[in-house]
Design an enzyme around this catalytic site. Structure first.
Site, PDB file in Angstrom:
ATOM      1  N   GLU A   6      -3.867  -4.662  -4.789  1.00  0.00           N
ATOM      2  CA  GLU A   6      -3.615  -3.272  -5.140  1.00  0.00           C
ATOM      3  C   GLU A   6      -3.971  -3.137  -6.842  1.00  0.00           C
ATOM      4  O   GLU A   6      -4.662  -2.232  -7.262  1.00  0.00           O
ATOM      5  CB  GLU A   6      -2.198  -2.808  -4.958  1.00  0.00           C
ATOM      6  CG  GLU A   6      -1.733  -2.281  -3.506  1.00  0.00           C
ATOM      7  CD  GLU A   6      -2.615  -1.405  -2.931  1.00  0.00           C
ATOM      8  OE1 GLU A   6      -3.193  -0.489  -3.728  1.00  0.00           O
ATOM      9  OE2 GLU A   6      -2.743  -1.403  -1.751  1.00  0.00           O
ATOM     10  N   CYS A  49       0.769  -1.163  -0.098  1.00  0.00           N
ATOM     11  CA  CYS A  49      -0.078   0.145   0.127  1.00  0.00           C
ATOM     12  C   CYS A  49       0.643   1.173   0.025  1.00  0.00           C
ATOM     13  O   CYS A  49       0.588   2.297  -0.769  1.00  0.00           O
ATOM     14  CB  CYS A  49      -0.948  -0.024   1.366  1.00  0.00           C
ATOM     15  SG  CYS A  49      -1.650   1.497   1.514  1.00  0.00           S
TER      16      CYS A  49
HETATM   17  C1  LIG Z   1      -5.986   0.888  -2.318  1.00  0.00           C
HETATM   18  C2  LIG Z   1      -5.202   1.812  -1.612  1.00  0.00           C
HETATM   19  N1  LIG Z   1      -3.847   1.446  -1.705  1.00  0.00           N
HETATM   20  C3  LIG Z   1      -2.945   2.348  -1.031  1.00  0.00           C
HETATM   21  C4  LIG Z   1      -3.239   3.550  -0.821  1.00  0.00           C
HETATM   22  C5  LIG Z   1      -2.385   4.542  -0.104  1.00  0.00           C
HETATM   23  N2  LIG Z   1      -2.265   4.933   1.091  1.00  0.00           N
HETATM   24  C6  LIG Z   1      -3.307   4.549   1.998  1.00  0.00           C
HETATM   25  S1  LIG Z   1      -2.786   4.824   3.691  1.00  0.00           S
HETATM   26  C7  LIG Z   1      -1.314   5.091   3.319  1.00  0.00           C
HETATM   27  C8  LIG Z   1      -0.191   5.163   4.269  1.00  0.00           C
HETATM   28  C9  LIG Z   1      -0.679   6.027   5.511  1.00  0.00           C
HETATM   29  O1  LIG Z   1      -1.035   7.275   5.018  1.00  0.00           O
HETATM   30  C10 LIG Z   1      -1.044   4.835   2.009  1.00  0.00           C
HETATM   31  C11 LIG Z   1       0.142   5.136   1.399  1.00  0.00           C
HETATM   32  C12 LIG Z   1      -4.577   4.128  -0.892  1.00  0.00           C
HETATM   33  N3  LIG Z   1      -5.036   5.217  -0.647  1.00  0.00           N
HETATM   34  N4  LIG Z   1      -5.385   2.845  -1.308  1.00  0.00           N
END
Ligand SMILES: Cc1ncc(C[n+]2csc(CCO)c2C)c(N)n1
Length: 222
Positions: A207, A137
């Site tokens: 993802e 993520c």
């Molecule tokens: C499906 C999905 N995957 C990754 C993110 C990105 N993201 C979400 S929380 C976080 C870390 C703390 O802020 C990050 C990088 C997203 N928005 N949606």
């Protein structure tokens, strides 16, 4: 010197990363061809996802063996809830959706599956497994953000989203998590290393599936 954990992990998902960059949802962000209905689906589902992701990060925080990492993951819980919620609220308002309308839109299958996977992996696995599960993520978004920033978007709404992930501040957050990952990988037993790889690879697949689900305007078939 042996390769760092991050390089070994990335090698396992480099094909998935390429497929994400080539996905019509992602290319549509920069060439402006992505329909607002698909972007709206993505943002609504991402709101659901982030609430689960924040809990998964809290699981990492709870398992952290040192206070610096406990603090780091706890701070990221706050960021996932607050900063991204702010971005989402702004984007959704511009897309013509209020908070009540958003709350009424249910979680769709891929969001449910990915969120459940993260919560199970972080609740039942070791610290190393938990960190490997949440890493795609952070990392994929940093790489996709950089990639998209090079192209830019003609649509201001999409550009705002791109700016969030391409910024220096965000890139530094990812680097800190990668530093933890390298240490965990270097000390993992063979069995634990296999679990780290599996968790990381599965989350990376989700993802790709997350973008694809938005592109398909995924819904429950029954
Ligand atoms: C499906 C999905 N995957 C990754 C993110 C990105 N993201 C979400 S929380 C976080 C870390 C703390 O802020 C990050 C990088 C997203 N928005 N949606």
């Amino acid at each position: 010197m042996a390769e760092r954990t991050r390089e070994l992990l990335w090698a396992d998902i480099s094909q998935i990363y390429r497929q994400i960059c080539e996905h019509p949802f992602v290319t549509g962000l920069t060439d402006g061809s992505l329909g607002q209905d698909r972007f709206r689906h993505y943002i609504v589902q991402d709101g659901h996802y982030l609430r689960a992701y924040a809990r998964a990060l809290a699981g990492c925080a709870a398992k952290a063996p040192v206070e610096s990492e406990l603090m780091m993951f706890a701070e990221h819980v706050g960021v996932a809830i607050a900063a991204e919620a702010e971005l989402h609220a702004g984007l959704l308002a511009e897309l013509g959706l209020g908070a009540e309308q958003v709350a009424a839109l249910p979680v769709t299958p891929t969001t449910q599956a990915y969120a459940s996977y993260l919560l199970a992996a972080t609740a039942s696995g070791s610290y190393a497994e938990a960190v490997a599960a949440v890493l795609p993520c952070y990392w994929i978004y940093a790489r996709v953000g950089e990639h998209l920033q090079r192209h830019g978007s003609p649509e201001p709404l999409f550009q705002r989203w791109i700016d969030t992930y391409a910024g220096q501040e965000y890139q530094a957050v990812v680097e800190a998590v990668l530093t933890v990952t390298d240490r965990l990988g270097a000390h993992a037993s063979a069995a634990e290393w296999e679990l780290m790889r599996r968790r990381f690879h599965t989350s990376a697949r989700y993802e790709w599936m997350f973008f694809d689900a938005a592109y398909r305007l995924e819904d429950w078939p029954v």
